[in-house]
Design an enzyme around this catalytic site. Structure first.
Site, PDB file in Angstrom:
ATOM      1  N   TYR A  46     -10.852  73.225  67.370  1.00  0.00           N
ATOM      2  CA  TYR A  46      -9.905  72.101  67.300  1.00  0.00           C
ATOM      3  C   TYR A  46      -9.606  71.749  65.844  1.00  0.00           C
ATOM      4  O   TYR A  46      -8.709  70.950  65.571  1.00  0.00           O
ATOM      5  CB  TYR A  46     -10.433  70.841  68.010  1.00  0.00           C
ATOM      6  CG  TYR A  46     -10.763  71.008  69.475  1.00  0.00           C
ATOM      7  CD1 TYR A  46     -10.365  72.127  70.194  1.00  0.00           C
ATOM      8  CD2 TYR A  46     -11.472  70.023  70.159  1.00  0.00           C
ATOM      9  CE1 TYR A  46     -10.680  72.269  71.529  1.00  0.00           C
ATOM     10  CE2 TYR A  46     -11.785  70.158  71.499  1.00  0.00           C
ATOM     11  CZ  TYR A  46     -11.401  71.289  72.175  1.00  0.00           C
ATOM     12  OH  TYR A  46     -11.719  71.420  73.505  1.00  0.00           O
ATOM     13  N   HIS A 104     -17.624  78.312  73.901  1.00  0.00           N
ATOM     14  CA  HIS A 104     -16.305  77.767  74.258  1.00  0.00           C
ATOM     15  C   HIS A 104     -15.620  78.549  75.391  1.00  0.00           C
ATOM     16  O   HIS A 104     -15.020  77.956  76.277  1.00  0.00           O
ATOM     17  CB  HIS A 104     -15.415  77.724  73.010  1.00  0.00           C
ATOM     18  CG  HIS A 104     -14.328  76.706  73.074  1.00  0.00           C
ATOM     19  ND1 HIS A 104     -13.825  76.062  71.971  1.00  0.00           N
ATOM     20  CD2 HIS A 104     -13.630  76.207  74.125  1.00  0.00           C
ATOM     21  CE1 HIS A 104     -12.867  75.225  72.343  1.00  0.00           C
ATOM     22  NE2 HIS A 104     -12.731  75.293  73.649  1.00  0.00           N
TER      23      HIS A 104
HETATM   24  N1  NAP Z   1     -13.716  73.615  76.908  1.00  0.00           N
HETATM   25  C1  NAP Z   1     -12.432  73.885  76.953  1.00  0.00           C
HETATM   26  O1  NAP Z   1     -12.036  75.055  77.087  1.00  0.00           O
HETATM   27  C2  NAP Z   1     -11.446  72.759  76.847  1.00  0.00           C
HETATM   28  C3  NAP Z   1     -10.086  73.012  77.095  1.00  0.00           C
HETATM   29  C4  NAP Z   1      -9.201  71.937  77.007  1.00  0.00           C
HETATM   30  C5  NAP Z   1      -9.659  70.662  76.693  1.00  0.00           C
HETATM   31  N2  NAP Z   1     -10.981  70.435  76.420  1.00  0.00           N
HETATM   32  C6  NAP Z   1     -11.478  69.082  76.086  1.00  0.00           C
HETATM   33  O2  NAP Z   1     -11.102  68.195  77.133  1.00  0.00           O
HETATM   34  C7  NAP Z   1     -10.456  67.059  76.573  1.00  0.00           C
HETATM   35  C8  NAP Z   1      -9.497  66.428  77.561  1.00  0.00           C
HETATM   36  O3  NAP Z   1      -8.517  67.347  77.994  1.00  0.00           O
HETATM   37  P1  NAP Z   1      -6.996  67.338  77.466  1.00  0.00           P
HETATM   38  O4  NAP Z   1      -6.922  66.674  76.135  1.00  0.00           O
HETATM   39  O5  NAP Z   1      -6.521  68.741  77.582  1.00  0.00           O
HETATM   40  O6  NAP Z   1      -6.196  66.532  78.563  1.00  0.00           O
HETATM   41  P2  NAP Z   1      -6.348  65.155  79.374  1.00  0.00           P
HETATM   42  O7  NAP Z   1      -7.454  64.337  78.821  1.00  0.00           O
HETATM   43  O8  NAP Z   1      -6.359  65.527  80.805  1.00  0.00           O
HETATM   44  O9  NAP Z   1      -4.949  64.482  79.102  1.00  0.00           O
HETATM   45  C9  NAP Z   1      -4.578  64.037  77.841  1.00  0.00           C
HETATM   46  C10 NAP Z   1      -3.102  63.657  77.923  1.00  0.00           C
HETATM   47  O10 NAP Z   1      -2.907  62.595  78.861  1.00  0.00           O
HETATM   48  C11 NAP Z   1      -2.365  61.444  78.202  1.00  0.00           C
HETATM   49  N3  NAP Z   1      -3.084  60.277  78.759  1.00  0.00           N
HETATM   50  C12 NAP Z   1      -4.358  59.898  78.512  1.00  0.00           C
HETATM   51  N4  NAP Z   1      -4.686  58.808  79.230  1.00  0.00           N
HETATM   52  C13 NAP Z   1      -3.596  58.492  79.967  1.00  0.00           C
HETATM   53  C14 NAP Z   1      -3.312  57.468  80.901  1.00  0.00           C
HETATM   54  N5  NAP Z   1      -4.241  56.556  81.223  1.00  0.00           N
HETATM   55  N6  NAP Z   1      -2.074  57.419  81.455  1.00  0.00           N
HETATM   56  C15 NAP Z   1      -1.127  58.350  81.133  1.00  0.00           C
HETATM   57  N7  NAP Z   1      -1.341  59.353  80.257  1.00  0.00           N
HETATM   58  C16 NAP Z   1      -2.567  59.418  79.675  1.00  0.00           C
HETATM   59  C17 NAP Z   1      -2.592  61.664  76.728  1.00  0.00           C
HETATM   60  O11 NAP Z   1      -1.562  61.097  75.960  1.00  0.00           O
HETATM   61  P3  NAP Z   1      -1.836  60.065  74.725  1.00  0.00           P
HETATM   62  O12 NAP Z   1      -2.820  60.712  73.800  1.00  0.00           O
HETATM   63  O13 NAP Z   1      -0.464  59.896  74.150  1.00  0.00           O
HETATM   64  O14 NAP Z   1      -2.371  58.815  75.388  1.00  0.00           O
HETATM   65  C18 NAP Z   1      -2.546  63.186  76.605  1.00  0.00           C
HETATM   66  O15 NAP Z   1      -1.208  63.635  76.535  1.00  0.00           O
HETATM   67  C19 NAP Z   1      -9.791  67.635  75.316  1.00  0.00           C
HETATM   68  O16 NAP Z   1      -9.313  66.630  74.441  1.00  0.00           O
HETATM   69  C20 NAP Z   1     -10.907  68.487  74.790  1.00  0.00           C
HETATM   70  O17 NAP Z   1     -11.869  67.685  74.118  1.00  0.00           O
HETATM   71  C21 NAP Z   1     -11.875  71.485  76.514  1.00  0.00           C
END
Ligand code: NAP
Length: 274
Positions: A46, A104
């Protein structure tokens, strides 16, 4: 808190930091900590471990009260590379240890994950990390780790949201004492949030769609790690512990899953990331 298979404890919800970088990233993460998140999820890939470390230093919370997770990228799965990448991650984040350190991606075609796992086992013995785990692992890869080392991960962090609920993988993890952690728990801004069933349930429970999803994941005994850059949404996503979804409604949400429900079609058996 949940108890991990190594005896340590982990919070029931965490904060995702993907795409939170630089000064604005620091502000968002400080806000998340001060709003009550105690677990932060970052990764070498990241390119924001420095941002996360800076936010920890600027927050009002002691390091020892936080649970910080980072991840080893696939290009460093040789033993010596793994140890030095971990040391570099700690250096970038100005931390002495990570609470949890994960492989990862399995990148199974390269066949390097068992060697990287041995490095994580040693890193835990050296005190560089408190707990160790994996992301995106399928049963056959977990079985290989078990056969090779006798050590199973404490956590398996996988894509999990209402359109891809991973029932089989969750059961496998639970049967083997591994806690499932959910990435993209809100479906990363995809069409999950506009699903009619989830919107009806939000009205019924007087909660937001995000809260319904995160509460469902909590009741599945998994750990969601939602990301939001916005203070109001950070608070909203944390406010899921004052209501309960009925068994019938839990089942209704679980029916929304689809075989092609992944946000970016990242099947761990095929997709590679280094
Ligand atoms: N291990 C892996 O392979 C892997 C892969 C992907 C992700 N991850 C981890 O998982 C974490 C979470 O997943 P993600 O970031 O992909 O997606 P997520 O948490 O499912 O969604 C984030 C998105 O949703 C929006 N959001 C957040 N809260 C909201 C709400 N209450 N209402 C409406 N929209 C909302 C955010 O926008 P705003 O920021 O504008 O609020 C952002 O665009 C990542 O940040 C990362 O740390 C790990």
């Amino acid at each position: 808190m949940y108890k991990l298979n190594d005896g340590r404890e982990i919070p029931e919800i965490g904060f995702g930091t993907y795409k939170l970088k630089g000064h604005t990233g620091v502000q968002s993460i400080v806000s998340a900590i001060n709003n009550g998140y105690r677990m932060l999820d970052t990764a070498y890939n990241y390119e924001n471990e420095g941002t996360v470390g800076r936010a920890i230093a600027e927050s009002f919370v002691k390091r020892s009260d936080l649970f910080v997770t980072s991840k080893l990228p696939g290009r460093y799965y040789q033993y010596d590379d793994a140890i030095s990448a971990l040391q570099e991650s700690l250096y970038r984040s100005h931390l002495d240890y990570f609470d949890l350190y994960l492989l990862h991606w399995p990148n199974p075609k390269k066949g390097m994950y068992p060697e990287a796992w041995r490095a994580l086992i040693d890193a835990q013995k050296f005190g560089l990390v408190k707990s160790i785990g994996v992301c995106n692992f399928l049963p056959e890869y977990l079985e290989k780790l078990q056969r090779d080392t006798g050590v199973l991960p404490a956590i398996n962090q996988i894509e999990l949201h209402p359109f891809f609920n991973e029932a089989k993988m969750r059961k496998y993890d639970a049967d083997n004492g591994i806690i499932t952690m959910d990435w993209s728990p809100l479906g990363r801004g995809s069409s999950v949030m506009s699903d009619p069933t989830l919107n009806e349930l939000a009205v019924k429970y007087n909660k937001s769609v995000g809260q319904i999803i995160l509460r469902w994941e909590y009741q599945l005994k998994t750990i969601p790690i939602p990301k939001s850059s916005k203070t109001s949404r950070q608070k909203e996503n944390l406010n899921i512990f004052d209501f309960k979804i009925s068994d019938t409604d839990m089942s209704q949400i679980s029916l929304l899953t689809k075989t092609d429900g992944r946000v970016r079609d990242q099947d761990p058996a095929e997709y590679e990331e280094f």
